[in-house]
Write a protein that holds these residues in place. Structure first.
Motif, mmCIF file in Angstrom:
data_model
loop_
_atom_site.group_PDB
_atom_site.id
_atom_site.type_symbol
_atom_site.label_atom_id
_atom_site.label_comp_id
_atom_site.label_asym_id
_atom_site.label_seq_id
_atom_site.Cartn_x
_atom_site.Cartn_y
_atom_site.Cartn_z
ATOM 1 N N TYR A 19 -11.781 -23.062 34.730
ATOM 2 C CA TYR A 19 -11.527 -22.775 36.344
ATOM 3 C C TYR A 19 -11.686 -21.429 35.729
ATOM 4 C CZ TYR A 19 -9.355 -23.226 40.896
ATOM 5 O OH TYR A 19 -10.109 -22.955 42.493
ATOM 6 N N SER A 105 -3.473 -36.294 41.085
ATOM 7 C CA SER A 105 -3.588 -37.183 39.586
ATOM 8 C C SER A 105 -2.988 -37.162 38.099
ATOM 9 C CB SER A 105 -4.417 -35.770 39.267
ATOM 10 O OG SER A 105 -3.528 -33.980 38.294
ATOM 11 N N LYS A 291 -4.514 -31.816 35.600
ATOM 12 C CA LYS A 291 -5.796 -30.922 35.278
ATOM 13 C C LYS A 291 -6.993 -31.890 36.236
ATOM 14 C CE LYS A 291 -4.906 -28.648 30.820
ATOM 15 N NZ LYS A 291 -5.523 -28.348 29.164
ATOM 16 N N SER A 292 -6.871 -32.204 37.367
ATOM 17 C CA SER A 292 -8.128 -32.615 37.856
ATOM 18 C C SER A 292 -8.303 -31.332 38.898
ATOM 19 C CB SER A 292 -7.534 -33.790 39.063
ATOM 20 O OG SER A 292 -6.918 -33.161 40.013
ATOM 21 N N GLN A 293 -9.703 -31.367 39.253
ATOM 22 C CA GLN A 293 -10.329 -29.784 39.726
ATOM 23 C C GLN A 293 -9.581 -29.290 41.081
ATOM 24 O OE1 GLN A 293 -12.909 -28.202 38.864
ATOM 25 N NE2 GLN A 293 -13.544 -26.600 40.622
ATOM 26 N N LYS A 294 -8.832 -30.928 41.874
ATOM 27 C CA LYS A 294 -8.639 -30.804 43.066
ATOM 28 C C LYS A 294 -7.092 -30.422 43.226
ATOM 29 C CE LYS A 294 -11.315 -33.889 46.821
ATOM 30 N NZ LYS A 294 -11.539 -32.742 47.189
ATOM 31 N N GLU A 297 -7.091 -25.869 42.248
ATOM 32 C CA GLU A 297 -7.567 -25.688 42.710
ATOM 33 C C GLU A 297 -5.969 -25.896 44.102
ATOM 34 O OE1 GLU A 297 -10.704 -27.668 45.658
ATOM 35 O OE2 GLU A 297 -11.894 -27.366 44.357
#
Length: 321
Positions: A19, A105, A291-294, A297
């Protein structure tokens, strides 16, 4: 501290995955990334920095003593049991965590592990790859999976994640019992909150989402596991030391309960001689539920916000209890 003149160090940058962070933190001054572990001499890296970012690195009295310029520690997570808050306060270092960023998540992985334990999807896939398709099909007494409908899910820890898991579980037709943490007072009069032992005795699955505190450390031990059904499943998405791992190994090895699945361990990564890893009825993922993308963020937006609040003298931070 002036906004554009900070010296910022991310101690265990590799812990948060691919990230992009330099664009975020370089705005505030000199930004450095390292990939340290707790086996490194952490204190030797701290002396020149005003702000430290970290995920799982432990900071204690020795580290704070070697960091004369340090004023702020930004945690890339919710838990802060790896930080000596008393020592931080003595050295006038503010500790800031982030909550609520990974609710979706973590809840999603909880249900993934739960369903995998009931359906044995991962195990069946591996056996099919070993040319056992017909053997599985012809021996359904050994390979049947279990429905969620009508099953009882016990939940320990009823914060944002616990509530989300409760919602998911009910959508799968499950009954939910919320367990009290012994020694903690409750004033919300929740209708489906029960004493821990009662939940353990009645539940088919028990899912842990509590923080690690003096009240929860080693809370799930052999005596409590023995209260559970032989068909019961334990899930841990909270913190590893909430379960006594030696007791869990004994319980799984001797079929006191059916299985367990966890995203967290007492030692992360687990030691090479960890006996739990030898068991077929133990499933583990490497502490990646958050650890999801959203989630990432939301996490780093909140961390940057904590940094700005600190610069504006508005950051409260976490406090020792």
């Amino acid at each position: 501290m002036e906004k554009n003149k900070l010296k910022i160090l991310f101690l265990d940058r590799n812990a948060v995955g691919p990230y992009e962070l330099k664009d975020i933190f370089s705005k505030y001054g000199e930004y450095t990334e390292l990939n340290l572990t707790n086996n490194d001499d952490i204190a030797s890296y701290l002396k020149d920095y005003d702000v430290v970012i970290l995920n799982r690195i432990r900071l204690g009295k020795k580290e704070f003593e070697k960091a004369p310029h340090l004023k702020l520690v930004l945690l890339t997570g919710t838990g802060y049991n790896h930080i000596d808050l008393v020592a931080a306060k003595e050295h006038r270092v503010t500790i800031a965590n982030v909550a609520g960023y990974s609710t979706n998540s973590v809840s999603q992985l909880t249900m993934t592990l739960l369903l995998n334990e009931l359906t044995r999807a991962e195990r069946l896939s591996q056996e099919v790859k070993q040319n056992k398709w017909e053997e599985i099909s012809n021996k359904m007494d050994r390979y049947y999976h279990v429905d969620t409908e009508g099953k009882v899910l016990g939940i320990l820890g009823h914060g944002n994640i616990g509530k989300k898991v409760e919602s998911y579980a009910k959508s799968f037709g499950m009954e939910v019992m919320i367990a009290k943490i012994p020694g903690r007072e409750y004033t919300d009069n929740l209708e489906n909150r029960f004493e821990l032992n009662e939940v353990l005795e009645k539940c088919d699955m028990f899912s842990i989402h509590a923080p690690l505190t003096d009240l929860t450390r080693n809370l799930i031990n052999l005596d409590r596991i023995k209260k559970m059904k032989k068909s019961a499943i334990i899930l841990n998405l909270g913190r590893g030391p909430i379960i006594n791992e030696d007791d869990l190994y004994y319980a799984l090895k001797n079929k006191i309960i059916a299985s367990a699945a966890t995203d967290v361990m007492t030692s992360e990564p687990p030691k090479s001689d960890c006996k739990l890893l030898e068991l077929d009825n133990f499933t583990v993922t490497p502490h990646l539920a958050w650890k999801s993308q959203k989630s990432l963020e939301r996490l780093f937006a909140a961390i940057e916000n904590n940094l700005n609040l600190f610069l504006e003298n508005k950051l409260i931070g976490v406090e020792s209890k």
